[in-house]
Design a protein around this motif. Structure first.
Motif, PDB file in Angstrom:
ATOM      1  N   LYS A 166       0.855  -1.183   0.000  1.00  0.00           N
ATOM      2  CA  LYS A 166       0.000   0.000   0.000  1.00  0.00           C
ATOM      3  C   LYS A 166       0.896   1.240   0.000  1.00  0.00           C
ATOM      4  O   LYS A 166       1.936   1.268   0.667  1.00  0.00           O
ATOM      5  CB  LYS A 166      -0.911   0.034   1.226  1.00  0.00           C
ATOM      6  N   VAL A 167       0.469   2.249  -0.743  1.00  0.00           N
ATOM      7  CA  VAL A 167       1.191   3.519  -0.801  1.00  0.00           C
ATOM      8  C   VAL A 167       0.322   4.603  -0.178  1.00  0.00           C
ATOM      9  O   VAL A 167      -0.819   4.809  -0.610  1.00  0.00           O
ATOM     10  CB  VAL A 167       1.535   3.900  -2.256  1.00  0.00           C
ATOM     11  N   VAL A 168       0.852   5.268   0.834  1.00  0.00           N
ATOM     12  CA  VAL A 168       0.203   6.441   1.425  1.00  0.00           C
ATOM     13  C   VAL A 168       1.286   7.500   1.545  1.00  0.00           C
ATOM     14  O   VAL A 168       2.231   7.349   2.320  1.00  0.00           O
ATOM     15  CB  VAL A 168      -0.421   6.136   2.801  1.00  0.00           C
ATOM     16  N   ALA A 169       1.150   8.564   0.767  1.00  0.00           N
ATOM     17  CA  ALA A 169       2.231   9.543   0.662  1.00  0.00           C
ATOM     18  C   ALA A 169       1.653  10.948   0.456  1.00  0.00           C
ATOM     19  O   ALA A 169       0.472  11.083   0.088  1.00  0.00           O
ATOM     20  CB  ALA A 169       3.157   9.179  -0.499  1.00  0.00           C
ATOM     21  N   PRO A 170       2.459  11.977   0.673  1.00  0.00           N
ATOM     22  CA  PRO A 170       1.965  13.345   0.466  1.00  0.00           C
ATOM     23  C   PRO A 170       1.499  13.570  -0.965  1.00  0.00           C
ATOM     24  O   PRO A 170       2.006  12.962  -1.910  1.00  0.00           O
ATOM     25  CB  PRO A 170       3.196  14.203   0.792  1.00  0.00           C
ATOM     26  N   ASP A 171       0.540  14.471  -1.130  1.00  0.00           N
ATOM     27  CA  ASP A 171      -0.001  14.746  -2.458  1.00  0.00           C
ATOM     28  C   ASP A 171       0.896  15.650  -3.296  1.00  0.00           C
ATOM     29  O   ASP A 171       0.605  15.905  -4.459  1.00  0.00           O
ATOM     30  CB  ASP A 171      -1.409  15.348  -2.359  1.00  0.00           C
ATOM     31  N   ARG A 172       1.992  16.128  -2.685  1.00  0.00           N
ATOM     32  CA  ARG A 172       2.944  16.985  -3.395  1.00  0.00           C
ATOM     33  C   ARG A 172       4.314  16.831  -2.750  1.00  0.00           C
ATOM     34  O   ARG A 172       4.449  16.187  -1.708  1.00  0.00           O
ATOM     35  CB  ARG A 172       2.496  18.444  -3.330  1.00  0.00           C
ATOM     36  N   VAL A 174       2.271   8.561   7.209  1.00  0.00           N
ATOM     37  CA  VAL A 174       2.514   7.290   7.892  1.00  0.00           C
ATOM     38  C   VAL A 174       1.608   7.155   9.117  1.00  0.00           C
ATOM     39  O   VAL A 174       1.032   6.081   9.372  1.00  0.00           O
ATOM     40  CB  VAL A 174       4.004   7.176   8.287  1.00  0.00           C
ATOM     41  N   TYR A 175       1.455   8.246   9.858  1.00  0.00           N
ATOM     42  CA  TYR A 175       0.611   8.221  11.057  1.00  0.00           C
ATOM     43  C   TYR A 175      -0.830   7.864  10.694  1.00  0.00           C
ATOM     44  O   TYR A 175      -1.452   7.006  11.335  1.00  0.00           O
ATOM     45  CB  TYR A 175       0.665   9.578  11.748  1.00  0.00           C
ATOM     46  N   LEU A 176      -1.368   8.521   9.656  1.00  0.00           N
ATOM     47  CA  LEU A 176      -2.740   8.228   9.233  1.00  0.00           C
ATOM     48  C   LEU A 176      -2.869   6.811   8.710  1.00  0.00           C
ATOM     49  O   LEU A 176      -3.849   6.111   9.003  1.00  0.00           O
ATOM     50  CB  LEU A 176      -3.161   9.208   8.140  1.00  0.00           C
ATOM     51  N   ALA A 177      -1.901   6.383   7.903  1.00  0.00           N
ATOM     52  CA  ALA A 177      -1.971   5.050   7.307  1.00  0.00           C
ATOM     53  C   ALA A 177      -2.060   3.968   8.370  1.00  0.00           C
ATOM     54  O   ALA A 177      -2.935   3.092   8.322  1.00  0.00           O
ATOM     55  CB  ALA A 177      -0.750   4.825   6.416  1.00  0.00           C
TER      56      ALA A 177
END
Length: 252
Positions: A34-40, A76-79
């Motif tokens: 899974k990828v969870v990363a900033p939108d910019r 990372v915290y939200l993920a």
């Protein structure tokens, strides 16, 4: 080894080439990714956490990807705490576009995302390509390292900061375990004018290396080796506690 549940994040943003190459490599190896990363781009965001406004999360047109309007640490915290149905076995931050050597780790959002994973009780690594061409080399190095995780876990209070030379994998000379080097103090500021004649300022380029001894990360990269540096989470300078106690006793 059994397939791992892997969370990927970064500081270059969810659309960065490095994150796509790493995702594709790990999926092909059979892992659940899974990828969870900033939108910019959030380079040099360090370990900042967004507290002043709510965070927004958006699905993008890529399977298994979520974009967070926030920092690498937010992502990372939200993920881990909300977005993922299954807790990850490991957090991998990268592949970063450019090195994270020496003092870079203080500012690096790539390293911070890995640190946040470790803060949440997960094994974590940060991986950076010292250039912007051979992301496939860095992905293969990551694959080889995580193959060792089950047999030889990362210690609970460490992350691994990995820097990979920008070379074809067959030209990489090997892997060295290193310490952080040190750069000279950078005092460069570039002053310009905007279109209305008002002054604007840019933080200048990185300074040259001050400490690049043979056991440092910056030396290993210069010689064509992968550098792996274990980093502490605890920043306490234990070696000066006694001296400081003696000094402070004369203050109060």
């Amino acid at each position: 080894m059994k397939p791992l549940n892997i969370l990927i994040s970064n500081d270059d943003g969810v659309y960065a080439e490095g994150i796509d190459v790493l995702y594709a490599y790990l999926k092909k190896a059979g892992h659940k990714v899974k990828v969870v990363a900033p939108d910019r781009n959030q380079s040099a965001a360090s370990h900042s956490l967004t507290l002043e406004y709510p965070l927004r999360v958006q699905k993008i047109n890529k399977e298994d990807y979520l974009a967070v309007k926030g920092t690498p640490t937010d992502s990372v915290y939200l993920a881990v705490n909300s977005l993922l149905d299954t807790k990850p076995d490991i957090v991998i931050s990268g592949i970063n576009n450019g090195a994270n050597l020496c003092d870079d780790v203080i500012y690096s959002g790539t390293v911070a995302a890995a640190v946040e994973g470790r803060n949440l009780g997960l094994p974590a690594i940060a991986v950076s390509l010292c250039g912007n061409t051979h992301y496939d080399t860095a992905a293969e190095i990551v694959g080889r390292i995580i193959d060792r995780i089950e047999e030889c876990p990362i210690p609970s209070d460490r992350i691994l900061n990995i820097n990979v030379p920008d070379l074809p994998v067959e030209q990489v000379k090997g892997v060295r375990v290193t310490r952080l080097g040190r750069r000279m103090s950078s005092e460069s500021v570039i002053e310009e004018k905007d279109l209305r004649g008002h002054p604007i300022y840019w933080i200048g380029p990185q300074a040259d290396a001050l400490d690049k001894a043979e056991d440092t990360d910056i030396y290993a990269i210069s010689e064509g080796y992968v550098s792996i540096t274990p980093l502490h989470i605890d920043l306490t300078a234990y070696q000066v506690l006694d001296d400081l106690s003696g000094w402070i006793s004369k203050v109060y």
